[in-house]
Design an enzyme around this catalytic site. Structure first.
Site, PDB file in Angstrom:
ATOM      1  N   GLY A  39       0.818  -1.212   0.000  1.00 33.80           N
ATOM      2  CA  GLY A  39       0.000   0.000   0.000  1.00 33.80           C
ATOM      3  C   GLY A  39       0.848   1.255   0.000  1.00 33.80           C
ATOM      4  O   GLY A  39       0.600   2.200  -0.767  1.00 33.80           O
ATOM      5  N   HIS A  40       1.874   1.281   0.861  1.00 33.21           N
ATOM      6  CA  HIS A  40       2.771   2.440   0.891  1.00 33.21           C
ATOM      7  C   HIS A  40       3.514   2.594  -0.441  1.00 33.21           C
ATOM      8  O   HIS A  40       3.684   3.711  -0.944  1.00 33.21           O
ATOM      9  CB  HIS A  40       3.802   2.290   2.013  1.00 33.21           C
ATOM     10  CG  HIS A  40       3.227   2.253   3.387  1.00 33.21           C
ATOM     11  ND1 HIS A  40       3.229   1.115   4.163  1.00 33.21           N
ATOM     12  CD2 HIS A  40       2.634   3.215   4.137  1.00 33.21           C
ATOM     13  CE1 HIS A  40       2.673   1.382   5.325  1.00 33.21           C
ATOM     14  NE2 HIS A  40       2.298   2.646   5.340  1.00 33.21           N
ATOM     15  N   ALA A 179      -5.202   0.256  -1.071  1.00 33.66           N
ATOM     16  CA  ALA A 179      -4.630  -1.000  -1.565  1.00 33.66           C
ATOM     17  C   ALA A 179      -5.180  -2.152  -0.735  1.00 33.66           C
ATOM     18  O   ALA A 179      -5.233  -2.071   0.498  1.00 33.66           O
ATOM     19  CB  ALA A 179      -3.107  -0.955  -1.481  1.00 33.66           C
ATOM     20  N   SER A 189      -0.239  -1.821   8.250  1.00 32.24           N
ATOM     21  CA  SER A 189       0.878  -2.309   9.060  1.00 32.24           C
ATOM     22  C   SER A 189       0.375  -3.100  10.258  1.00 32.24           C
ATOM     23  O   SER A 189       1.038  -4.032  10.727  1.00 32.24           O
ATOM     24  CB  SER A 189       1.736  -1.131   9.523  1.00 32.24           C
ATOM     25  OG  SER A 189       2.249  -0.420   8.411  1.00 32.24           O
TER      26      SER A 189
END
EC number: 6.3.2.1
Length: 285
Positions: A39-40, A179, A189
């Site tokens: 996602g990041h 995402a 996370s």
């Protein structure tokens, strides 16, 4: 594969930014708390579409955690983060310590009223003051032209947009679609905290949101959709449900009772699965 430049001070970061801007290059910033996942990395890739240079920041911000929250347990791993950033060609990793961000005597808090007050703001009263403060600092420190945030933290995105507008910070803020894993769970996370059994149950969160969004889109009452989503989460093994609410998409004001009508809505959810608090959201209407 080129590793990102790693800097730990504002002065070092600004040296690089000055050189880039002198060369006529646009600069984007992607603020994170580390423990980077796909996602990041998708945020970095989106930032690269809008700027020649991209800074990722990794800072677990103590000011957005209350004393009883998971600051000490929050996953950290700078070396792994740097390796992942290298894979997507991120230019610079800004990884300051707490003293660099909050020097002795630091006394300022950025408070954004209105959009910050419900939902996460009610459940975690300290959170958005810490977020707005650190993000304002990162915008000023990096002098970025563009900043990219994930819609997964939708209320945070709206708070940051409001803060930047109100303070006349000249940065273009871009929201990136959430995402998700193949089964629909939002990448986070904190998913690392879930046991295998909890991870299997977690898919109930996006499933409940989709069902609620579909019911409202078909003209069903907002409050009925919210109640059904809470019941579905509890039936799947979620414990405390902090909130399931369908709100107006831009300012997060209340909608209903009754059908959504012509409004643009957003369903936002926060619920506990074991000891892990998961949040998610989805467009409605």
């Amino acid at each position: 594969m080129t590793s990102p430049i790693i800097v730990r001070t504002v002065a070092e970061m600004r040296e690089h930014v000055r050189a880039w801007k002198a060369a006529g290059q646009r600069v984007a910033v992607v603020p994170t708390m580390g423990a980077l996942h796909e996602g990041h990395l998708s945020l970095v890739r989106l930032a690269q579409q809008h700027a020649e240079r991209v800074i990722a920041t990794v800072f677990v911000n103590p000011k957005q955690f209350a004393p009883h929250e998971d600051f000490d347990a929050y996953p950290r791993g700078e070396a792994a983060d740097a390796e992942k950033l290298a894979l997507v060609g991120c230019d610079l990793l800004f990884a300051p310590n707490a003293t660099e961000m909050y020097a002795p005597g630091f006394s300022t808090l950025v408070s954004v009223s209105g959009v910050s007050e419900p939902l996460e703001g009610a459940a975690r009263p300290q959170f958005f003051g810490g977020v707005a403060t650190v993000v304002a600092k990162l915008f000023i420190q990096s002098q970025a032209d563009v900043a990219v945030f994930g819609e997964k933290d939708y209320q945070q995105l709206q708070v940051v947009r409001r803060m930047a507008r109100d303070l006349d910070i000249p940065v273009e803020i871009i929201g990136a679609p959430t995402a998700r894993a193949e089964d629909g769970l939002a990448l986070s996370s904190r998913n690392a905290y879930l046991s295998a059994e909890e991870r299997a149950a977690a898919v109930a969160l996006p499933t409940a949101m989709k069902a609620a969004a579909a019911a409202v889109a078909q003209g069903g009452p907002i409050e009925d959709a919210e109640r059904s989503a809470v019941a579905a989460l509890q039936a799947a093994g979620f414990g405390q449900v902090d909130y399931v609410e369908i709100r107006e998409a831009s300012d997060l004001s209340r909608l209903g009772p009754g059908p959504i009508g012509e409004a643009s809505g957003r369903i936002l959810v926060a619920a506990w699965l074991g000891k892990t608090r998961l949040i998610d959201n989805m467009a409605v209407g």
